[in-house]
Write an enzyme that holds these catalytic residues in place. Structure first.
Site, PDB file in Angstrom:
ATOM      1  N   HIS A 106       0.886  -1.170   0.000  1.00  0.00           N
ATOM      2  CA  HIS A 106       0.000   0.000   0.000  1.00  0.00           C
ATOM      3  C   HIS A 106       0.924   1.222   0.000  1.00  0.00           C
ATOM      4  O   HIS A 106       1.999   1.181   0.611  1.00  0.00           O
ATOM      5  CB  HIS A 106      -0.835   0.113   1.268  1.00  0.00           C
ATOM      6  N   ASP A 109       2.445   2.047   3.316  1.00  0.00           N
ATOM      7  CA  ASP A 109       3.323   1.053   3.951  1.00  0.00           C
ATOM      8  C   ASP A 109       4.766   1.477   3.702  1.00  0.00           C
ATOM      9  O   ASP A 109       5.648   1.221   4.519  1.00  0.00           O
ATOM     10  CB  ASP A 109       3.204  -0.342   3.302  1.00  0.00           C
TER      11      ASP A 109
HETATM   12  C1  XUL Z   1      -7.661  -6.661   4.165  1.00  0.00           C
HETATM   13  C2  XUL Z   1      -6.824  -7.036   3.002  1.00  0.00           C
HETATM   14  C3  XUL Z   1      -5.960  -5.966   2.451  1.00  0.00           C
HETATM   15  C4  XUL Z   1      -5.828  -5.985   0.955  1.00  0.00           C
HETATM   16  C5  XUL Z   1      -5.063  -4.832   0.397  1.00  0.00           C
HETATM   17  O1  XUL Z   1      -8.448  -7.671   4.676  1.00  0.00           O
HETATM   18  O2  XUL Z   1      -6.835  -8.164   2.571  1.00  0.00           O
HETATM   19  O3  XUL Z   1      -4.707  -6.035   3.065  1.00  0.00           O
HETATM   20  O4  XUL Z   1      -5.215  -7.142   0.523  1.00  0.00           O
HETATM   21  O5  XUL Z   1      -5.576  -3.606   0.752  1.00  0.00           O
END
Ligand code: XUL
Ligand code: CO
Length: 441
Positions: A106, A109
């Protein structure tokens, strides 16, 4: 090559070797042999294993009942960019020692979000530059990037489905930045997980309006990325609930319908997650079958839930039966479309040794590798395929084939039924197939 920064974060652990199933070395693969050919392809190409930046390098073990237990040595600097660079050093040391080819992130992150949008964009640009060097030096690639449009308080009522247009616009700006970062790093795909795209109460929610906003917003995001030369696939990651009471991307079937309704079906596929499937009351194999049936099996977030509670516990996968069924579907579908296997999984709060992160990923990779070998043998050597095909034999010729080709009317069915008389029962052979799977495991 193992890539080390100025300092080594995982001291005493070298590159993880493949040693075979007789090895009792906990820091070795027993089944994951990256170059071994299965069904005409090396294992590493079937899987494209990825490390999730958020769980592995940002997660601290904090839960609603207590603070973090993992004191990351790369997360000590007061200066956000120094901290981000040290985190990247640790991440690339870990990924290269593990021998994985990919990671996922993300936007925030990579570096902490700043007080203003402009400053956040500046920070992101700088860390992306640093990451690019690390990727070039190590050969590690980006499976997908995404934007965290669910943690900041401004997104408490949603991002693209927020009732306040100002928040929607802010989410658009953030996703533009995350897409720019993904494109700059040669990301192969881009993910949307609608963590707060849903509702807590229907009393304050206009569902139709919110869905229309989400459809339009995703179309804008696609058009922007394409205009910047992005050739990869966009993935929606279904999840039925948590954090919201209800999320619009409920499950594979719901998302496929949504994509068609808003004209997104040619650019988007699904990123399916095991623990999201089980939260929706499905098995992961169900979700994969639904996606594969519509050519939408894009990528997998690998983990598992705890089957004694309903939470999204994001544990590392270790259930051989469950993953074998997933690999059967994966092989029958001809693999993933653009994506890979991203370990969206986290250590337990009391797993506090640095080596635990290695052990967790090794166990996950070995579970997938072993399951792939089993599924490949089932498809190659057993009657599994034949039994499944024979159930539908009546559509292969004659009137059944004519039906599939759209050549019959309901009146034709009436005539056929009158002629054929009563029909002998055909067993579904379920127990036989269940026994067959267990025999190969
Ligand atoms: C949350 C989840 C996230 C997504 C990316 O449950 O799976 O980490 O993979 O935003
Ligand atoms: Co996920």
């Amino acid at each position: 090559m193992v890539l080390l920064g100025d300092r080594e974060y995982f001291k005493g652990i070298g590159k993880i070797p493949y040693e075979g199933k007789e090895s009792d070395n906990p820091l070795a693969y027993k089944y994951y042999d990256p170059e071994r050919t299965v069904n005409g392809m090396p294992m590493k190409a079937h899987f494209k294993f990825a490390v999730a930046y958020w769980h592995s390098f940002c997660g601290t073990g904090a839960d609603p009942f207590g603070p973090g237990t993992l004191m990351h040595p790369w997360d000590v600097s007061e200066d956000p960019l120094t901290a981000a660079r040290q985190k990247a050093d640790a991440a690339f040391e870990f990924i290269t020692k593990l021998g994985f080819d990919y990671f996922c992130f993300h936007d925030f992150d990579l570096v902490a979000e700043a007080p203003t949008l402009l400053e956040s964009e500046n920070r992101l640009e700088k860390i992306v530059h640093y990451l690019k060097e690390k990727m070039e030096a190590s050969g590690v690639r980006l499976l997908w990037g995404t934007a965290n449009c669910f943690s900041h308080p401004r997104y408490m009522n949603g991002a693209s489905t927020n009732p306040d247009f100002r928040v929607l616009a802010r989410a658009g700006a953030q996703i533009k930045g995350a897409m720019d970062a993904t494109i700059a790093l040669g990301g192969e795909n881009y993910v949307f997980w609608g963590g707060r795209e849903g509702y807590m109460s229907l009393l304050n929610t206009q569902v139709g309006k919110e869905l229309d906003h989400m459809g339009r917003f995703l179309g804008m995001a696609r058009d922007y990325a394409r205009s910047q030369g992005f050739k990869g696939t966009f993935f929606i990651e279904p999840k039925p609930m948590e954090p919201m009471k209800h999320q619009y991307d409920y499950d594979a079937a719901t998302v496929i319908g949504f994509l068609h309704q808003y004209g997104l079906q040619d650019d988007f596929k699904l990123n399916l997650e095991v623990n999201h499937a089980t939260l929706a009351g499905h098995s992961m194999q169900h979700e994969m079958e639904i996606a594969a049936a519509r050519g939408m099996l894009g990528s997998i977030d690998a983990n598992r839930g705890d089957y004694q509670n309903g939470w999204d516990t994001d544990q590392f996968p270790n259930n051989l039966n469950e993953v074998t069924l997933m690999m059967l579907t994966l092989l029958e579908a001809g693999g993933l479309q653009g994506g890979g296997i991203n370990f969206d999984a986290k250590l337990r709060r009391n797993s506090t040794d640095p080596e635990d992160l290695f052990l967790a990923h090794i166990g996950g990779a070995d579970t997938f590798a072993r399951a792939l070998l089993i599924a490949d043998r089932i498809l190659r050597d057993s009657t599994y395929r034949q039994v499944r095909r024979q159930r539908y034999e009546s559509f292969e010729s004659g009137k059944g084939a004519a039906f599939e080709q759209g050549k019959l009317t309901l009146q034709d069915l009436h005539t056929i039924a009158l002629e054929q008389g009563e029909i002998p029962l055909q067993s579904g052979k379920q127990e036989m197939l269940e026994n067959l799977i267990n025999r190969y495991i």
